[in-house]
Design a protein around this motif. Structure first.
Motif, PDB file in Angstrom:
ATOM      1  N   GLU A   1       0.829  -1.209   0.000  1.00 43.50           N
ATOM      2  CA  GLU A   1       0.000   0.000   0.000  1.00 43.50           C
ATOM      3  C   GLU A   1       0.864   1.260   0.000  1.00 43.50           C
ATOM      4  OE1 GLU A   1      -3.252   0.264  -0.469  1.00 43.50           O
ATOM      5  OE2 GLU A   1      -3.274  -1.924  -0.699  1.00 43.50           O
ATOM      6  N   GLU A   2       1.986   1.248   0.746  1.00 45.38           N
ATOM      7  CA  GLU A   2       2.883   2.401   0.762  1.00 45.38           C
ATOM      8  C   GLU A   2       3.496   2.643  -0.613  1.00 45.38           C
ATOM      9  OE1 GLU A   2       5.774   1.696   3.818  1.00 45.38           O
ATOM     10  OE2 GLU A   2       4.279   1.782   5.426  1.00 45.38           O
ATOM     11  N   PHE A   3       3.906   1.560  -1.283  1.00 42.43           N
ATOM     12  CA  PHE A   3       4.472   1.692  -2.628  1.00 42.43           C
ATOM     13  C   PHE A   3       3.438   2.292  -3.579  1.00 42.43           C
ATOM     14  CE2 PHE A   3       7.343  -2.138  -1.646  1.00 42.43           C
ATOM     15  CZ  PHE A   3       8.368  -1.334  -1.200  1.00 42.43           C
ATOM     16  N   LYS A   4       2.211   1.819  -3.483  1.00 45.26           N
ATOM     17  CA  LYS A   4       1.152   2.315  -4.371  1.00 45.26           C
ATOM     18  C   LYS A   4       0.876   3.792  -4.116  1.00 45.26           C
ATOM     19  CE  LYS A   4      -1.245  -2.046  -5.124  1.00 45.26           C
ATOM     20  NZ  LYS A   4      -2.485  -2.785  -4.878  1.00 45.26           N
ATOM     21  N   GLU A   5       0.910   4.202  -2.861  1.00 45.52           N
ATOM     22  CA  GLU A   5       0.672   5.606  -2.538  1.00 45.52           C
ATOM     23  C   GLU A   5       1.800   6.499  -3.064  1.00 45.52           C
ATOM     24  OE1 GLU A   5       0.075   5.975   1.661  1.00 45.52           O
ATOM     25  OE2 GLU A   5      -1.740   4.750   1.632  1.00 45.52           O
ATOM     26  N   LYS A   6       3.032   6.012  -2.984  1.00 49.38           N
ATOM     27  CA  LYS A   6       4.175   6.802  -3.444  1.00 49.38           C
ATOM     28  C   LYS A   6       4.172   6.996  -4.953  1.00 49.38           C
ATOM     29  CE  LYS A   6       7.402   5.583   0.227  1.00 49.38           C
ATOM     30  NZ  LYS A   6       8.625   4.836   0.548  1.00 49.38           N
ATOM     31  N   ARG A   7       3.927   5.943  -5.691  1.00 49.50           N
ATOM     32  CA  ARG A   7       4.029   6.025  -7.152  1.00 49.50           C
ATOM     33  C   ARG A   7       2.696   6.281  -7.828  1.00 49.50           C
ATOM     34  NH1 ARG A   7       2.083   1.369  -9.364  1.00 49.50           N
ATOM     35  NH2 ARG A   7       2.114  -0.429  -8.018  1.00 49.50           N
ATOM     36  N   GLY A   8       1.605   6.175  -7.117  1.00 55.84           N
ATOM     37  CA  GLY A   8       0.293   6.418  -7.709  1.00 55.84           C
ATOM     38  C   GLY A   8      -0.330   5.142  -8.255  1.00 55.84           C
ATOM     39  N   ALA A   9      -1.576   5.259  -8.625  1.00 60.04           N
ATOM     40  CA  ALA A   9      -2.304   4.101  -9.133  1.00 60.04           C
ATOM     41  C   ALA A   9      -1.908   3.832 -10.577  1.00 60.04           C
ATOM     42  CB  ALA A   9      -3.795   4.354  -9.039  1.00 60.04           C
ATOM     43  N   ARG A  10      -1.867   2.561 -10.935  1.00 59.30           N
ATOM     44  CA  ARG A  10      -1.503   2.160 -12.294  1.00 59.30           C
ATOM     45  C   ARG A  10      -2.464   1.102 -12.809  1.00 59.30           C
ATOM     46  NH1 ARG A  10       5.048   1.494 -12.086  1.00 59.30           N
ATOM     47  NH2 ARG A  10       5.500   3.646 -11.615  1.00 59.30           N
ATOM     48  N   VAL A  11      -2.625   1.085 -14.104  1.00 57.78           N
ATOM     49  CA  VAL A  11      -3.496   0.100 -14.740  1.00 57.78           C
ATOM     50  C   VAL A  11      -2.868  -1.284 -14.647  1.00 57.78           C
ATOM     51  CG1 VAL A  11      -4.532  -0.605 -16.925  1.00 57.78           C
ATOM     52  CG2 VAL A  11      -4.491   1.794 -16.298  1.00 57.78           C
ATOM     53  N   GLU A  12      -1.514  -1.369 -14.748  1.00 56.98           N
ATOM     54  CA  GLU A  12      -0.838  -2.658 -14.790  1.00 56.98           C
ATOM     55  C   GLU A  12      -1.123  -3.517 -13.568  1.00 56.98           C
ATOM     56  OE1 GLU A  12       1.786   0.163 -14.890  1.00 56.98           O
ATOM     57  OE2 GLU A  12       0.797   0.441 -16.806  1.00 56.98           O
ATOM     58  N   ASP A  13      -1.204  -2.888 -12.405  1.00 59.06           N
ATOM     59  CA  ASP A  13      -1.405  -3.693 -11.204  1.00 59.06           C
ATOM     60  C   ASP A  13      -2.864  -3.737 -10.760  1.00 59.06           C
ATOM     61  OD1 ASP A  13      -1.797  -1.206 -10.094  1.00 59.06           O
ATOM     62  OD2 ASP A  13       0.059  -1.184  -8.963  1.00 59.06           O
ATOM     63  N   GLY A  14      -3.764  -3.184 -11.540  1.00 56.90           N
ATOM     64  CA  GLY A  14      -5.189  -3.279 -11.244  1.00 56.90           C
ATOM     65  C   GLY A  14      -5.708  -2.250 -10.274  1.00 56.90           C
ATOM     66  N   THR A  15      -4.911  -1.232  -9.927  1.00 54.85           N
ATOM     67  CA  THR A  15      -5.381  -0.215  -8.988  1.00 54.85           C
ATOM     68  C   THR A  15      -6.256   0.824  -9.673  1.00 54.85           C
ATOM     69  OG1 THR A  15      -3.310   0.989  -9.275  1.00 54.85           O
ATOM     70  CG2 THR A  15      -3.446  -0.494  -7.398  1.00 54.85           C
ATOM     71  N   VAL A  16      -6.215   0.865 -11.004  1.00 53.96           N
ATOM     72  CA  VAL A  16      -7.043   1.803 -11.762  1.00 53.96           C
ATOM     73  C   VAL A  16      -7.657   1.047 -12.936  1.00 53.96           C
ATOM     74  CG1 VAL A  16      -7.025   3.874 -13.200  1.00 53.96           C
ATOM     75  CG2 VAL A  16      -5.612   3.789 -11.174  1.00 53.96           C
ATOM     76  N   GLN A  17      -8.904   1.340 -13.235  1.00 52.51           N
ATOM     77  CA  GLN A  17      -9.565   0.731 -14.383  1.00 52.51           C
ATOM     78  C   GLN A  17      -9.307   1.586 -15.616  1.00 52.51           C
ATOM     79  OE1 GLN A  17     -11.266  -2.137 -14.625  1.00 52.51           O
ATOM     80  NE2 GLN A  17     -10.816  -2.596 -12.491  1.00 52.51           N
TER      81      GLN A  17
END
Length: 111
Positions: free
Chosen positions: A28-44
Motif C-alpha cells: 500500500e505504501e508503494f502504491k501511494e508513493k508512485r500512484g495508481a496504475r493500470v498494470e497492477d489493477g489499482t485503476v480501471q
C-alpha cells in the motif's frame, strides 16, 4: 570440532532467497508513493485497449513522418533512371498502337 566449523560456515553465509516478499502494508505504501496504475489493477481503463493501442500507433507514425517530412527526395540512380525511361517508351508505344487501332477501326466502320 568439524561440526563447529560446518555450523560457523553456514552462519557466515546469508540464506539464499528466491523471492522478496512484501507485506500488504508495504504494498500500500508503494502504491501511494508512485500512484495508481493500470498494470497492477489499482485503476480501471476508461477506454478499450484497442483505442489506446491505436492512439499510440498513430502518435508513433506521426512522429516518424514528421522526422522525414523535411528531407529532400533521394536522387535516382542509373538503374532507376533507365527503368523509368523504358516505362515511358513502352507507354508512348502503347499510345501509338492505340491511336493506329482506333484510326483503322474508324475507317472500317465508315465513321
Amino acid at each position: 570440532m568439524e561440526e563447529q566449523n560446518i555450523k560457523s560456515e553456514n552462519m557466515a553465509e546469508p540464506p539464499v532467497r528466491l523471492m522478496n516478499f512484501v507485506s500488504e502494508q508495504q504494498l500500500e505504501e508503494f502504491k501511494e508513493k508512485r500512484g495508481a496504475r493500470v498494470e497492477d489493477g489499482t485503476v480501471q481503463r476508461d477506454r478499450p485497449l484497442y483505442e489506446i493501442l491505436k492512439e499510440n500507433k498513430d502518435k508513433q507514425e506521426a512522429e516518424f513522418n514528421e522526422r522525414f517530412k523535411h528531407r529532400p527526395p533521394k536522387a535516382l540512380d542509373d538503374d532507376e533512371t533507365e527503368f523509368l525511361e523504358r516505362m515511358e517508351m513502352v507507354s508512348m508505344d502503347f499510345r501509338a498502337i492505340h491511336l493506329l487501332v482506333t484510326e483503322r477501326v474508324g475507317k472500317t466502320t465508315g465513321n
